[in-house]
Scaffold this motif. Structure first.
Motif, short mmCIF file in Angstrom:
data_model
loop_
_atom_site.label_atom_id
_atom_site.label_comp_id
_atom_site.label_asym_id
_atom_site.label_seq_id
_atom_site.Cartn_x
_atom_site.Cartn_y
_atom_site.Cartn_z
N MET A 236 21.77 -76.00 59.74
CA MET A 236 20.95 -75.21 58.83
C MET A 236 21.13 -75.71 57.40
O MET A 236 22.24 -76.00 56.96
N LYS A 237 20.00 -75.81 56.69
CA LYS A 237 20.00 -76.27 55.31
C LYS A 237 19.29 -75.25 54.43
O LYS A 237 18.48 -74.46 54.92
N SER A 239 16.84 -75.45 52.39
CA SER A 239 15.39 -75.55 52.23
C SER A 239 14.83 -76.29 53.44
O SER A 239 15.02 -77.48 53.60
N LEU A 240 14.16 -75.53 54.32
CA LEU A 240 13.63 -76.10 55.55
C LEU A 240 12.21 -75.59 55.77
O LEU A 240 11.95 -74.39 55.68
N VAL A 245 12.54 -76.70 60.93
CA VAL A 245 13.25 -75.66 61.69
C VAL A 245 13.10 -75.92 63.18
O VAL A 245 14.03 -75.72 63.97
N ALA A 344 20.46 -68.44 59.30
CA ALA A 344 19.87 -68.63 57.98
C ALA A 344 20.31 -67.53 57.01
O ALA A 344 20.44 -67.78 55.81
N PRO A 358 14.85 -71.15 54.71
CA PRO A 358 14.95 -71.33 56.17
C PRO A 358 14.66 -70.06 56.95
O PRO A 358 14.13 -70.12 58.06
N ASN A 654 9.19 -80.90 50.11
CA ASN A 654 10.40 -80.08 50.32
C ASN A 654 11.45 -80.38 49.28
O ASN A 654 12.13 -79.50 48.77
#
Length: 685
Positions: A236-237, A239-240, A245, A344, A358, A654
């Motif tokens: 998980m990051k 900004s996705l 995702v 998230a 996310p 992104n």
């Protein structure tokens, strides 16, 4: 031997008791679940859902749904229990206790003359000289004669009246409720008895414990593998986009159990040609991009192609093997997406905040999976932040139909919903060429779609304002309304093969810092739970604030009425950040419908921590409000993030969005460090 036979007769009763202890509560639980599931069958009645067969309850489907392994095992166990009850009932009838007064037909305490008279009467009926029947002879010898002797002999009668037995006090016996062949310990049966005791008392509990521990170490309470959660957490990051995702979603450990077959290679290659526009491949080097995509792990390639086939509705030509794999993928999807949402929202920052972008991406992916809508359809355009995706969830709609409606000045889904039924029918018939039956299907789905509204406030219990470090209570009433008047219902999802409840996520977020301050899942199907939890939470809050009993009772009554009218209470706490003015946004996101999400603005003012406890901050609910001394630049910056569009975009976009949104709380409010140092100085003084 008699004692052994008596112990052996207790074995069916022992087995019956051991079976009834777990079987009865488990059966009651199964029946309650079935009744609850039946109560939830408020599904869409359009022709597309009827033709899908998902809600069609044919006799064969009912039998197949009932004849599961657990149900058949349950029926078999109840059949065994019924046989044991019948056997124990007959066995208890055969075992007769020696009661001399009852045998002679007398009341306890009868006189000697009455005993002799009764004996003569029975002798005429059962004596061998009077009755040649062997059974009568046996009954006379074993019961009547012994009963007469026990009552006429003074010692025997005294023993019977005193100890309940003609022979006097009886010894205390203990036995084991085991069958006869195990109780015969003479010879080889002793080893069988030993094996029985070891197997039942040692091996069986040990096997059950090993199975339970191995399963609990592999799965979580939500039946998701620990390995899946570990993968989701680390991939998980902040900004996705939904497309990114999806790349994380398909790496669940559950999907690694789906078999990879050589016979599926050719259908998967054909499927790749149909869905490659959804894979974000470079069109200039399409062959190299396809080869690179196919070099991934075969399970990842297969899972992603199956999901894209479902999203683009290209599943008609799939072979039976891939169809069964697709059903398995979709069956696990809601459970895995919920855990991905939790990953998230899990606290990641120093302020214990989750990530907003996310979370938005997971919800958008969930909406597309349930409605079978391509992720590319959510790309903003035509004046709508949701694109044409909301239109595609309606029956008989396609991209061509949306273009025809756009020529008639209906470009957004909200504009279509705002029309009257007659205006909508005329538009669909004239512009799109819909028949009356197709228009009726559209109306039925629109009547099922929910409309959400929120009433949110944040406050510190028992105080007038919010200071740094306070535990702030979030209280929100989320109300759901549908044109057909229902509150809880199943969403219109003809392409999703399983039943799916509507779930909503309430998020209190700071868009500037891409952080989620508070989150909670909401379900409108379970009204009984809401009726018990909401009044209790309101009562505890009122008592904590020092309200009177009359005010508390009125608040609880009001909460019950709100729940019955379709509202759900969201309550929780978060720690107040550093001093400053914060522009927050409250989201209510649906994981099953596209275009039904709602949001509202909320501004709070956090005061500097004061030693004397003087508080005077004001909390503003829903709507913009600037505090005294706020700069115009701050207002412009807040308006810049007001409309939060879909995060479906290319990688370069992104990165730009990440740089623009990666403003931390400390950077957005430079006075926080100074205020915290002043607070520490005041405490030292």
């Amino acid at each position: 031997m008699a004692a052994s036979e008596e112990n052996s007769s207790l074995f069916p009763i022992f087995i019956l008791t051991m079976m009834a202890l777990p079987l009865v509560p488990y059966t009651i639980l199964k029946l309650c679940r079935a009744a609850k599931k039946k109560a939830k069958s408020l599904h869409c009645q359009c022709s597309v859902c009827s033709q899908s067969g998902k809600y069609h309850k044919s006799l064969f489907k009912r039998i197949s749904n009932f004849s599961t392994c657990s149900n058949m095992t349950l029926v078999l166990l109840w059949a065994i229990m019924a046989f044991l009850v019948y056997y124990v009932n007959n066995m208890s009838g055969e075992i007769q206790v020696f009661e001399p007064f009852n045998i002679l037909g007398l009341e306890p305490g009868a006189s000697d003359s009455e005993i002799k008279k009764a004996y003569r009467r029975l002798s005429i009926q059962y004596h061998p000289d009077k009755n040649p029947d062997p059974e009568a002879n046996k009954y006379f010898v074993e019961y009547i004669s012994k009963a007469y002797q026990a009552l006429t002999d003074p010692v025997s009668r005294e023993n019977y009246e005193k100890y309940g037995h003609p022979d006097g006090r009886q010894g205390f016996q203990m036995g084991i409720a085991l069958p006869q062949f195990l109780l015969n310990i003479e010879g080889a049966s002793g080893g069988i008895l030993l094996l029985w005791i070891v197997g039942v008392c040692i091996l069986l509990p040990l096997i059950i414990a090993v199975v339970y521990l191995s399963r609990s170490s592999k799965y979580t309470g939500n039946y998701v593998m620990h390995q899946t959660l570990f993968t989701y957490y680390h991939l998980m990051k902040p900004s996705l986009a939904p497309s990114k995702v999806l790349d994380i979603f398909i790496k669940a450990a559950e999907y690694s159990e789906i078999p990879v077959r050589r016979i599926d290679d050719e259908p998967l290659h054909k499927l790749l040609l149909l869905v490659r526009s959804e894979l974000n491949l470079d069109s200039k080097n399409i062959k190299q991009e396809q080869a690179k995509f196919l070099k991934q792990h075969p399970l990842l390639v297969k899972t992603q192609l199956l999901i894209q086939a479902h999203l683009t509705r290209e599943t008609a030509d799939l072979p039976p093997t891939l169809n069964s794999d697709l059903k398995r993928v979709l069956e696990l999807a809601p459970r895995l997406l919920e855990e991905l949402m939790k990953m998230a929202l899990i606290p990641r920052t120093a302020q214990n905040h989750g990530w907003l972008r996310p979370a938005i991406g997971v919800v958008e992916l969930s909406q597309c999976v349930i409605q079978a809508v391509p992720l590319s359809a959510k790309k903003a355009g035509g004046g709508s932040t949701e694109g044409i995706a909301p239109f595609l969830q309606l029956p008989h709609f396609s991209e061509v139909v949306t273009k025809k409606l756009a020529r008639k000045k209906v470009k957004t889904f909200e504009e279509l919903r705002d029309l009257t039924p007659q205006e909508r029918a005329d538009l669909l018939c004239q512009a799109a060429g819909f028949s009356d039956a197709e228009v009726e299907d559209v109306e039925r789905v629109l009547e099922m779609m929910p409309s959400l509204s929120m009433d949110v406030k944040c406050e510190t219990e028992g105080e007038e304002g919010i200071q740094e470090g306070d535990l702030v209570t979030v209280q929100a009433w989320v109300k759901l309304q549908r044109p057909n008047g229902l509150i809880g219902a199943l969403p219109h999802a003809p392409y999703y093969p399983n039943h799916k409840d509507e779930n909503f996520w309430f998020l209190l977020v700071d868009q500037n810092s891409n952080s989620v301050w508070f989150s909670q899942k909401i379900n409108f199907m379970d009204e009984a739970t809401a009726l018990s939890s909401a009044p209790k939470a309101i009562e505890e809050m009122m008592e904590a604030s020092g309200a009177s009993a009359r005010d508390t009772s009125a608040a609880v009554k009001e909460a019950v009425e709100k729940v019955k009218r379709g509202s759900r209470l969201v309550m929780g706490k978060f720690q107040a950040p550093a001093e400053g003015n914060y522009s927050l946004t409250c989201y209510c996101l649906c994981d099953s419908w596209i275009g039904c999400d709602t949001k509202t603005s909320l501004k709070i003012k956090v005061l500097k921590r004061s030693r004397a406890g003087t508080r005077g901050g004001v909390i503003t609910e829903e709507g913009p409000l600037l505090e005294d001394g706020a700069d115009e630049e701050e207002e412009i910056e807040e308006e810049e993030y007001d409309d939060y569009e879909s995060e479906y975009s290319e990688d370069e976009e992104n990165e730009k969005d990440t740089k623009k949104g990666a403003i931390t709380n400390g950077d957005a409010h430079p006075k926080s460090k100074q205020s915290s140092s002043e607070a520490s100085d005041s405490e030292d003084e």
